[in-house]
Design an enzyme around this catalytic site. Structure first.
Site: not given
Length: 373
Positions: A220, A310, A270, A313, A339, A94, A308, A90
């Site tokens: 914004g 992953c 994001d 898990c 996770h 910000f 899940c 970015d």
């Protein structure tokens, strides 16, 4: 960048974005790696357990520490961090705005003090691109004049006028640098502003999309406004964005936010939410959120999410995660982050599959039904 649309289901889009480092399948959620690392994880975790095609780095933080010149000397972000897929960086505007007590915005840029040592710095449209050239990110965001909401119409009007002015300076500078052999494999996105005012959003989008950017972001939003107002603003704004370029909604958000904005035609997202919430004890699941620090999980032998796949898990229980959190064991941060990010990345992959099969409406309904069980 090579951008292609693989399927459109009403407004929801499944696209492909090919950069110098990876092919990104959208809808995509980009984990946030503020200072060159996703908090609690390293490149090996990303490469072996999560496999994101793109993550986000922060220009403001990397400029201040360790410094963009140092990163350039280390071979750019990819070699420095050993994450070899795509980076989006970015503009840092910000953070300059939100982390400094003494921000001054003028027609040339943003003057701010470092949150680290109080030193003075100024971000201009050219400066933030020069930093990102050194970082060698795949997608560079340009400097924009963001507005804290609520704001007066005069302030929002000044914001979009300044954002357009800086966008013109940025695209001209980038194309000039490319003629000099700089940034040839880097892409540049502009950021549409306008608060929640539909007229201003239309003006900003129309002005920016007339310029030769590689993609466009909606900035914004998700700054305190009601969810429905945010969704309506996105739906309105996407109508004025090119169909043949990526659409990125910055800093959003919850799983529900992702689903609703995919439904409205957004490709890229994001947010720090999955990683930050993981560290604070909130885990995302197919059936809603789990507050893992709650006493009811002390003897719960189930995985965080029974649906899940992953590694966390498949290996550990809620009881173990509850114990790690209560014991303030640093291992908890890594496991919880893995996770939560796996949940977000899988949600995007499943959404894409639904779009490809023209079943996104059904997928969206089922997403909410599971949360009501």
């Amino acid at each position: 960048m090579i951008f292609s649309i693989d399927k459109i289901d009403k407004k929801a889009r499944a696209c492909s974005i090919k950069t110098a480092h990876s092919t990104i399948k959208t809808p995509v959620f980009m984990p946030v790696g503020t200072v060159g690392a996703v908090k609690a994880l390293d490149a090996i975790d990303l490469d072996t357990l999560l496999k994101p095609e793109i993550i986000l780095g922060n220009t403001y933080h990397l400029y201040l520490r360790p410094g963009d010149a140092l990163i350039k000397g280390q071979g750019g972000l990819h070699n420095f961090t050993k994450f070899n897929k795509s980076f989006l960086t970015d503009s840092g505007g910000f953070q300059a705005f939100s982390l400094s007590d003494n921000v001054k915005i003028d027609e040339d840029g943003i003057l701010f003090r470092s949150h680290i040592d109080g030193s003075k710095h100024k971000f201009t449209p050219k400066k933030v691109l020069d930093i990102q050239y050194n970082l060698n990110s795949d997608i560079m965001m340009i400097l924009d004049d963001l507005v804290a909401l609520p704001a007066t119409k005069d302030r929002v009007k000044a914001s979009i006028e300044r954002t357009t002015k800086w966008a013109k300076e940025s695209i001209d500078y980038h194309r000039e640098k490319q003629t000099q052999g700089v940034g040839l494999k880097q892409n540049i996105f502009a950021i549409i502003q306008g608060g929640t005012d539909f007229d201003f959003r239309k003006v900003s989008a129309t002005e920016l999309t007339s310029l030769d950017f590689d993609g466009f972001a909606i900035g914004g939003l998700s700054v305190g406004e009601a969810n429905e107002l945010m969704y309506d603003t996105v739906e309105w704004t996407t109508e004025f964005m090119p169909k043949d370029k990526p659409r990125y909604l910055m800093g959003v958000g919850t799983p529900e936010d992702l689903i609703e904005n995919i439904y409205r035609g957004v490709d890229m997202f994001d947010c720090v939410m999955p990683t930050r919430n993981a560290r604070n004890g909130t885990l995302f699941t197919t059936f809603g959120k789990v507050n893992i620090k709650a006493a009811k999980y002390k003897e719960d032998s189930n995985p965080i999410d029974t649906k899940c796949e992953c590694q966390v898990c498949k290996t550990y229980s809620r009881a173990y995660l509850n114990h790690l959190y209560r014991a303030k064991e640093i291992t908890y941060f890594r496991l919880a982050t893995i996770h939560n990010l796996h949940y977000y990345l899988t949600l995007m992959s499943d959404a894409r599959e639904a779009i490809l099969n023209e079943k996104f409406d059904e997928f969206r309904r089922e997403f909410y039904l599971k949360r009501e069980l």
